[in-house]
Design a protein around this motif. Structure first.
Motif, PDB file in Angstrom:
ATOM      1  N   ASN A 186      -4.432   4.940  -2.210  1.00 23.39           N
ATOM      2  CA  ASN A 186      -5.651   5.449  -1.588  1.00 23.39           C
ATOM      3  C   ASN A 186      -6.312   6.505  -2.463  1.00 23.39           C
ATOM      4  OD1 ASN A 186      -5.800   4.302   1.330  1.00 23.39           O
ATOM      5  ND2 ASN A 186      -3.648   4.844   1.029  1.00 23.39           N
ATOM      6  N   LYS A 198     -10.838  -4.438   3.502  1.00 22.68           N
ATOM      7  CA  LYS A 198      -9.853  -4.223   4.565  1.00 22.68           C
ATOM      8  C   LYS A 198     -10.553  -3.907   5.877  1.00 22.68           C
ATOM      9  CE  LYS A 198      -5.876  -2.322   3.526  1.00 22.68           C
ATOM     10  NZ  LYS A 198      -4.877  -1.289   3.152  1.00 22.68           N
ATOM     11  N   ASP A 203     -11.698   0.104   1.866  1.00 27.48           N
ATOM     12  CA  ASP A 203     -10.830   0.433   2.995  1.00 27.48           C
ATOM     13  C   ASP A 203     -11.647   0.772   4.244  1.00 27.48           C
ATOM     14  OD1 ASP A 203      -8.441   0.933   4.268  1.00 27.48           O
ATOM     15  OD2 ASP A 203      -7.982   2.771   3.174  1.00 27.48           O
ATOM     16  N   GLU A 228       0.860  -1.183   0.000  1.00 31.58           N
ATOM     17  CA  GLU A 228       0.000   0.000   0.000  1.00 31.58           C
ATOM     18  C   GLU A 228       0.894   1.229   0.000  1.00 31.58           C
ATOM     19  OE1 GLU A 228      -2.688   0.558   3.341  1.00 31.58           O
ATOM     20  OE2 GLU A 228      -3.489   2.410   2.477  1.00 31.58           O
ATOM     21  N   GLU A 262      -7.803   1.899  -3.299  1.00 31.50           N
ATOM     22  CA  GLU A 262      -8.499   1.734  -2.022  1.00 31.50           C
ATOM     23  C   GLU A 262      -9.519   2.857  -1.858  1.00 31.50           C
ATOM     24  OE1 GLU A 262      -6.059   1.126   1.419  1.00 31.50           O
ATOM     25  OE2 GLU A 262      -5.020  -0.579   0.510  1.00 31.50           O
TER      26      GLU A 262
HETATM   27 CA    CA Z   1      -5.749   2.645   2.930  1.00 29.30          CA
END
Ligand code: CA
Ligand code: C2E
Ligand code: CA
Ligand code: CA
Length: 278
Positions: free
Chosen positions: A117, A200, A179, A58, A149
């Motif tokens: 993200n 997640k 996320d 990530e 995400e």
């Molecule tokens: Ca994240």
């Protein structure tokens, strides 16, 4: 007029003025941060359970401010979102991550996927799909190497534009991950509509899962929900092997957290990738 003046005075209390000034300065600094090359990406590994084999990374943005030092994203992402700067900043993050993926592919050490993200603000902006397409074209990386995400809270905004963008992004072949799951109120129907590959679990549930039975139940329920939708379930914020063992027993697919590694700058994560391959 007199009354209004008093109201204004109360509104602009000395602390407020100071806060507003600091904020304005930070916003001006942030506006220049991209041009001045002050932003950088750190990368944190994601590993599977039970083997702890590297499955992905990530990307997490950092700001090296000339006076303030390394500023964590929590201190500037909200400001970037409110000011709209997140759109150009997000494009920088995407391009930088994709160029890095290309580089890792060329040297034969690229992980299966690298996640970036994406803020709800970027998603509702409408230009995200074209920007992603352009960056994929520029770098020539296979789209499935890139994972986006999206926080669960975006779903509460219930914007049709956002759903349309997500559908188009999936059509491009990029992967989607939900996320911070568990902190919003996503319905089963919404989750199905998004067609993500990964879910997640928010670190707030993972943190005291081994001591707080209601958090343990939530984690168990999220794993079951994710699996029933055919999603890969990853727990974030895993700091102890006790947590990892517990997650393994619950059938969680993957973990990310300080137990494996903190987010690392490019040179260190590259060394990690080399080691993970060998
Ligand atoms: Ca994240
Ligand atoms: P997030 O996406 O939920 O990222 C996970 C955060 O948890 C990261 O904080 C990471 O460093 C931290 N973390 C990882 N493992 C552990 C652990 O074991 N224990 C604990 N306590 N924390 C852990 P970070 O890097 O400060 O990022 C904070 C948030 O800022 C991110 O939360 C994300 O919402 C946002 N953010 C970061 N980079 C970007 C970006 O490029 N674009 C956008 N839109 N948002 C970003
Ligand atoms: Ca998260
Ligand atoms: Ca978070």
């Amino acid at each position: 007029a007199k009354q209004q003046g008093r109201g204004l005075l109360r509104f602009f209390s000395p602390e407020m003025t100071q806060r507003a000034k600091t904020r304005l300065r930070l916003e001006a600094d942030l506006r220049r941060a991209i041009e001045r090359d002050e932003l950088l990406l750190y990368y944190q590994p994601q590993v599977d359970l039970p083997h702890r084999k590297l499955v992905g990374l990530e990307a997490l943005v950092r700001w090296r401010h000339p006076q303030r030092g390394l500023v964590p994203p929590g201190d500037f992402i909200p400001l970037a979102e409110e000011s709209g700067l997140i759109v150009s900043m997000g494009e920088w993050v995407l391009r930088t991550a994709c160029r890095q993926i290309k580089h890792w592919l060329e040297t034969g050490i690229a992980p299966q996927q690298t996640a970036v993200n994406v803020s709800a603000v970027q998603l509702s902006h409408g230009s995200l799909v074209e920007r992603v397409q352009k960056i994929l074209d520029e770098t020539g990386i296979p789209p499935q190497r890139l994972e986006l995400e999206i926080t669960e809270s975006f779903i509460m905004a219930d914007s049709e534009q956002s759903f349309t963008s997500l559908t188009e992004l999936r059509a491009l072949g990029v992967r989607l991950s939900i996320d911070d799951f568990g902190t919003g109120y996503a319905s089963f129907g919404y989750l199905q509509r998004i067609a993500a590959q990964k879910l997640k679990i928010d670190l707030s549930f993972v943190r005291d899962m081994t001591t707080n039975s209601s958090n343990a139940s939530i984690v168990r329920a999220i794993i079951a929900l994710g699996h029933s939708l055919g999603l890969n379930v990853l727990a974030e914020g895993v700091e102890s092997s006790e947590q990892a063992d517990y997650l393994l027993a619950l059938g969680c697919d993957a973990i990310q957290g300080y137990l494996i590694s903190r987010p690392l700058p490019v040179d260190e994560i590259t060394a990690f990738l080399v080691q993970a391959r060998g």
